[in-house]
Scaffold this active site. Structure first.
Site, mmCIF file in Angstrom:
data_model
loop_
_atom_site.group_PDB
_atom_site.id
_atom_site.type_symbol
_atom_site.label_atom_id
_atom_site.label_comp_id
_atom_site.label_asym_id
_atom_site.label_seq_id
_atom_site.Cartn_x
_atom_site.Cartn_y
_atom_site.Cartn_z
ATOM 1 N N PRO A 12 0.786 -1.224 0.000
ATOM 2 C CA PRO A 12 0.000 0.000 0.000
ATOM 3 C C PRO A 12 0.827 1.288 0.000
ATOM 4 O O PRO A 12 1.856 1.374 0.655
ATOM 5 C CB PRO A 12 -0.820 -0.105 1.294
ATOM 6 N N ASN A 13 0.334 2.221 -0.764
ATOM 7 C CA ASN A 13 0.863 3.596 -0.861
ATOM 8 C C ASN A 13 2.156 3.703 -1.643
ATOM 9 O O ASN A 13 2.639 4.806 -1.912
ATOM 10 C CB ASN A 13 1.026 4.236 0.533
ATOM 11 N N ARG A 20 5.100 11.044 -2.636
ATOM 12 C CA ARG A 20 4.771 10.755 -1.230
ATOM 13 C C ARG A 20 6.016 10.958 -0.367
ATOM 14 O O ARG A 20 7.009 10.231 -0.532
ATOM 15 C CB ARG A 20 4.328 9.296 -1.130
ATOM 16 N N TYR A 25 11.148 8.845 1.093
ATOM 17 C CA TYR A 25 11.096 7.744 0.136
ATOM 18 C C TYR A 25 11.751 8.046 -1.210
ATOM 19 O O TYR A 25 11.814 7.170 -2.075
ATOM 20 C CB TYR A 25 9.639 7.320 -0.083
ATOM 21 N N ASN A 76 8.064 -5.448 -0.709
ATOM 22 C CA ASN A 76 7.941 -4.278 0.162
ATOM 23 C C ASN A 76 6.484 -4.227 0.614
ATOM 24 O O ASN A 76 5.607 -3.793 -0.140
ATOM 25 C CB ASN A 76 8.327 -2.986 -0.552
ATOM 26 N N ALA A 79 2.988 -0.602 5.053
ATOM 27 C CA ALA A 79 2.565 -0.628 6.463
ATOM 28 C C ALA A 79 2.087 -2.011 6.922
ATOM 29 O O ALA A 79 2.050 -2.279 8.130
ATOM 30 C CB ALA A 79 1.461 0.408 6.682
ATOM 31 N N HIS A 82 3.961 -4.143 9.622
ATOM 32 C CA HIS A 82 3.942 -3.952 11.069
ATOM 33 C C HIS A 82 2.786 -4.672 11.775
ATOM 34 O O HIS A 82 2.757 -4.718 12.993
ATOM 35 C CB HIS A 82 3.922 -2.449 11.372
ATOM 36 N N ASP A 89 1.223 -15.443 7.378
ATOM 37 C CA ASP A 89 0.777 -16.823 7.163
ATOM 38 C C ASP A 89 0.871 -17.215 5.689
ATOM 39 O O ASP A 89 1.168 -18.371 5.366
ATOM 40 C CB ASP A 89 -0.658 -17.003 7.659
ATOM 41 N N GLU A 100 12.101 -9.314 2.666
ATOM 42 C CA GLU A 100 11.366 -8.113 3.072
ATOM 43 C C GLU A 100 12.244 -6.902 2.770
ATOM 44 O O GLU A 100 13.418 -6.869 3.154
ATOM 45 C CB GLU A 100 11.060 -8.191 4.568
ATOM 46 N N HIS A 102 12.586 -2.542 2.360
ATOM 47 C CA HIS A 102 12.069 -1.199 2.656
ATOM 48 C C HIS A 102 13.014 -0.137 2.125
ATOM 49 O O HIS A 102 14.238 -0.267 2.254
ATOM 50 C CB HIS A 102 11.920 -0.988 4.169
ATOM 51 N N LEU A 103 12.427 0.921 1.599
ATOM 52 C CA LEU A 103 13.224 2.075 1.182
ATOM 53 C C LEU A 103 13.863 2.744 2.396
ATOM 54 O O LEU A 103 15.047 3.083 2.399
ATOM 55 C CB LEU A 103 12.325 3.085 0.462
ATOM 56 N N SER A 104 13.044 2.953 3.423
ATOM 57 C CA SER A 104 13.530 3.662 4.614
ATOM 58 C C SER A 104 14.059 2.673 5.645
ATOM 59 O O SER A 104 13.772 1.470 5.577
ATOM 60 C CB SER A 104 12.383 4.479 5.225
ATOM 61 N N ARG A 109 12.870 5.090 12.716
ATOM 62 C CA ARG A 109 11.718 5.975 12.549
ATOM 63 C C ARG A 109 10.796 5.888 13.773
ATOM 64 O O ARG A 109 11.263 5.718 14.883
ATOM 65 C CB ARG A 109 11.003 5.634 11.241
ATOM 66 N N ARG A 113 7.101 1.426 13.711
ATOM 67 C CA ARG A 113 7.706 0.843 12.511
ATOM 68 C C ARG A 113 8.879 -0.082 12.846
ATOM 69 O O ARG A 113 9.397 -0.781 11.984
ATOM 70 C CB ARG A 113 8.193 1.939 11.554
HETATM 71 C C1 DQA Z 1 8.096 1.243 3.916
HETATM 72 C C2 DQA Z 1 8.147 1.467 5.438
HETATM 73 C C3 DQA Z 1 6.776 1.284 6.065
HETATM 74 O O1 DQA Z 1 6.834 1.533 7.457
HETATM 75 C C4 DQA Z 1 5.776 2.247 5.461
HETATM 76 O O2 DQA Z 1 4.496 2.030 5.981
HETATM 77 C C5 DQA Z 1 5.765 2.210 3.967
HETATM 78 C C6 DQA Z 1 7.046 2.117 3.257
HETATM 79 C C7 DQA Z 1 9.459 1.547 3.243
HETATM 80 O O3 DQA Z 1 9.640 1.132 2.101
HETATM 81 O O4 DQA Z 1 10.299 2.226 3.821
HETATM 82 O O5 DQA Z 1 4.734 2.304 3.334
HETATM 83 O O6 DQA Z 1 7.788 -0.119 3.672
#
Ligand code: DQA
Length: 147
Positions: A12-13, A20, A25, A76, A79, A82, A89, A100, A102-104, A109, A113
């Site tokens: 998502p997002n 964003r 990011y 990725n 959210a 978390h 599952d 897994e 993540h950009l950040s 943070r 997170r």
């Molecule tokens: C994220 C980190 C997550 O906490 C956040 O909700 C995202 C992006 C990252 O790529 O850093 O949507 O997965």
């Protein structure tokens, strides 16, 4: 020669990348990153497919389908990282190697997170390198697969 197939899933997002919170990011769009990652994969004889969704159910269905179509997943989860026990599952259920990604740096943070419910069932976690996180994750996965 057997073709290695990797699926990139963004949750998502992440469709909003580029606009964003760019200070967190980056300024590149998801399409920019996917295009560059696909060229990178091709150079390594890896076939990269990609999928983005804002829906937990669609993400789970995609993981299920991947069971018979790919060798591993770069994920990725946004959210969902978390709190989604359902995605955890699904990962356990298909038994594919999942990185897994993540950009950040999720550990530097907000406290919420800092916890990933997915990390314990993933092969490994890459976080904090911006767009490069995807390239590091792909490298780790294909080395694991012996490519
Ligand atoms: C994220 C980190 C997550 O906490 C956040 O909700 C995202 C992006 C990252 O790529 O850093 O949507 O997965």
């Amino acid at each position: 020669m057997k073709v290695t197939r990797v699926l990139l899933i963004n949750g998502p997002n992440l469709n909003l990348l580029g606009t964003r919170e760019p200070e967190v990011y980056g300024y590149e769009t998801l399409q920019d990153i996917v295009d560059e990652l696909r060229s990178y994969a091709v150079a390594k004889d890896v076939e990269l497919s990609d999928f983005q969704t804002n829906s937990e159910g669609d993400l789970i269905t995609k993981i299920h389908e991947a069971r018979t179509t790919v060798d591993g997943i770069v994920l990725n989860p946004g959210a969902f990282t978390h709190y989604s026990i359902a995605i955890r599952d699904a990962i356990t259920g298909v038994g594919l190697p999942v990185i897994e990604t993540h950009l950040s740096n999720i550990h530097a943070r907000e406290p919420f997170r800092d916890t990933s419910v997915l990390a314990p069932v993933c092969l490994g976690v890459v976080a904090g390198f911006g767009r490069n996180s995807y390239f590091v994750a792909l490298d780790a996965l294909i080395r694991h697969l012996g490519v």
